[in-house]
Write an enzyme that holds these catalytic residues in place. Structure first.
Site, PDB file in Angstrom:
ATOM      1  N   GLY A  53       0.767  -1.240   0.000  1.00 40.56           N
ATOM      2  CA  GLY A  53       0.000   0.000   0.000  1.00 40.56           C
ATOM      3  C   GLY A  53       0.802   1.296   0.000  1.00 40.56           C
ATOM      4  N   TRP A  55       2.074   2.962  -2.534  1.00 35.05           N
ATOM      5  CA  TRP A  55       1.615   3.898  -3.584  1.00 35.05           C
ATOM      6  C   TRP A  55       0.269   4.515  -3.171  1.00 35.05           C
ATOM      7  CZ3 TRP A  55       2.796   2.858  -9.436  1.00 35.05           C
ATOM      8  CH2 TRP A  55       4.190   2.720  -9.602  1.00 35.05           C
ATOM      9  N   ASP A  80      -5.679  -5.430  -5.058  1.00 35.13           N
ATOM     10  CA  ASP A  80      -4.556  -6.378  -5.067  1.00 35.13           C
ATOM     11  C   ASP A  80      -5.089  -7.790  -4.826  1.00 35.13           C
ATOM     12  OD1 ASP A  80      -1.265  -5.903  -4.744  1.00 35.13           O
ATOM     13  OD2 ASP A  80      -1.982  -7.869  -4.139  1.00 35.13           O
ATOM     14  N   ASP A  96      -8.119 -10.238  -8.534  1.00 35.63           N
ATOM     15  CA  ASP A  96      -7.128 -10.437  -9.590  1.00 35.63           C
ATOM     16  C   ASP A  96      -7.463  -9.479 -10.735  1.00 35.63           C
ATOM     17  OD1 ASP A  96      -5.665 -11.353 -11.744  1.00 35.63           O
ATOM     18  OD2 ASP A  96      -6.021 -13.469 -11.316  1.00 35.63           O
ATOM     19  N   ASP A 121       1.591  -0.955 -10.220  1.00 33.86           N
ATOM     20  CA  ASP A 121       2.962  -1.394  -9.884  1.00 33.86           C
ATOM     21  C   ASP A 121       2.995  -2.925  -9.869  1.00 33.86           C
ATOM     22  OD1 ASP A 121       5.613  -1.180  -9.032  1.00 33.86           O
ATOM     23  OD2 ASP A 121       5.060  -1.021  -6.921  1.00 33.86           O
ATOM     24  N   LYS A 161       4.233  -0.330 -14.245  1.00 33.15           N
ATOM     25  CA  LYS A 161       5.529  -1.008 -14.269  1.00 33.15           C
ATOM     26  C   LYS A 161       5.650  -1.806 -15.559  1.00 33.15           C
ATOM     27  CE  LYS A 161       6.644  -3.651 -10.604  1.00 33.15           C
ATOM     28  NZ  LYS A 161       7.610  -3.191  -9.622  1.00 33.15           N
TER      29      LYS A 161
END
Ligand code: SAM
Length: 288
Positions: A53, A55, A80, A96, A121, A161
């Site tokens: 957590g 970010w 997440d 997911d 990320d 990312k």
């Protein structure tokens, strides 16, 4: 983020604990922001692959700082696979992001409104098989992009990312379909030794007539050499280093000054707990 001998090595890991961030990744988003002014005018944001957590912590801090007097509190949705400890003002979804059910849940929280910023990320558990890791990372990024096409406002920003592997120009090309400005950025806190970088995609402009779909046409692409992008289709985007380049180097070893701190937010249900329990039951020795 535990307490281990790594404490002695990783300066950003230690700084995160000192400054109250749940993970060293916080510095990556902060340093990308230094270059791109990500949070300007942002009131609604989505943090994909958010656990533990840090970010979301950065988003909470920055969006509240930008808030003008009588404006409603910022809306931040964090998603997440793993459970994440609560964060004030952050709506959390455990799911997911490659599943349409999760995507639909995120969309439902916006009730027809649109986000100004989507960050991701996301990283799979790396196997060490580079082709496989890069492929899975790319699929995660495309899932994030697919969700983004449903919830980002025109003009909005998407940060994700990316692994700079051999098929990366295909990803750049796919991102360029939706964003006229795509930059590959490498924050100072991301180790030089890692192929990780972050794409900063600005000014969301879906193609005319594009209808977002959960069928995810972005992922229906064969990555074989026959589909390698050539000539004008081979997209090369600018590469920008972010963060104070004379600041801390994430690949360098710094001496530990003072006490090693306890982790700020230990994992709620760390996947390694299952592995330890199976090991205690001698499970691995039984597997043929
Ligand atoms: N940005 C986070 C922070 O600052 O605390 C760190 C994210 S961590 C590097 C990567 C996360 O991606 C992990 O928590 C993992 O559970 C999540 N992840 C990987 N695959 C996912 C998926 N398919 N759906 C949702 N989350 C996923």
């Amino acid at each position: 983020m535990g307490k281990s001998s790594k404490d002695k090595r990783d300066i950003y890991y230690r700084l995160a604990k000192e400054q109250g961030w749940r993970a060293r990744s916080a510095f990556k988003l902060l340093q990308i922001d230094e270059e791109f002014d990500l949070f300007k005018g942002v009131h609604k944001a989505v943090d994909l692959c958010a656990a533990p957590g840090s970010w979301s912590q950065v988003l909470t801090k920055k969006l509240n700082e930008n808030r003008v007097n009588d404006e409603s509190p910022p809306k931040i949705v964090a998603v997440d696979l793993q459970a994440m400890a609560p964060l004030e003002g952050v709506i959390q979804i455990q799911g997911d992001i490659t599943k349409s059910s999760t995507a639909e849940q995120i969309i439902s929280y916006f009730e027809g409104e649109l986000a100004d910023l989507v960050v991701c990320d996301g990283a799979p558990d790396v196997t060490g098989l580079h082709d496989m890791d890069e492929y899975i990372q790319a699929q995660l990024l495309l899932s994030a992009l697919n969700i983004t096409t449903h919830i980002l406002r025109p003009g909005g920003t998407f940060v994700a990312k990316i692994f700079r592997g051999k098929d990366v120009t295909l990803l750049y090309a796919q991102l360029k379909v939706f964003f006229p400005v795509v930059t590959c950025s490498k924050p100072r806190s991301s180790r030089n030794s890692s192929i990780e970088a972050f794409v900063v995609c600005q000014n969301y402009t879906p193609p005319e007539g594009y209808t977002p779909t959960m069928a995810n046409p972005l992922m229906d692409f064969s990555y074989g050499p026959e589909n390698e992008l050539l000539g004008v289709n081979r997209v090369i985007v600018p590469f920008v280093a972010c963060g104070d380049l004379s600041g801390f180097d994430s690949d360098k070893t710094y001496p530990l000054e003072g006490e090693s701190l306890d982790p700020l937010q230990p994992p709620i249900s760390a996947p390694y707990k299952t592995a330890i329990s199976l090991k205690q039951q001698n499970f691995y020795n039984k597997v043929p």
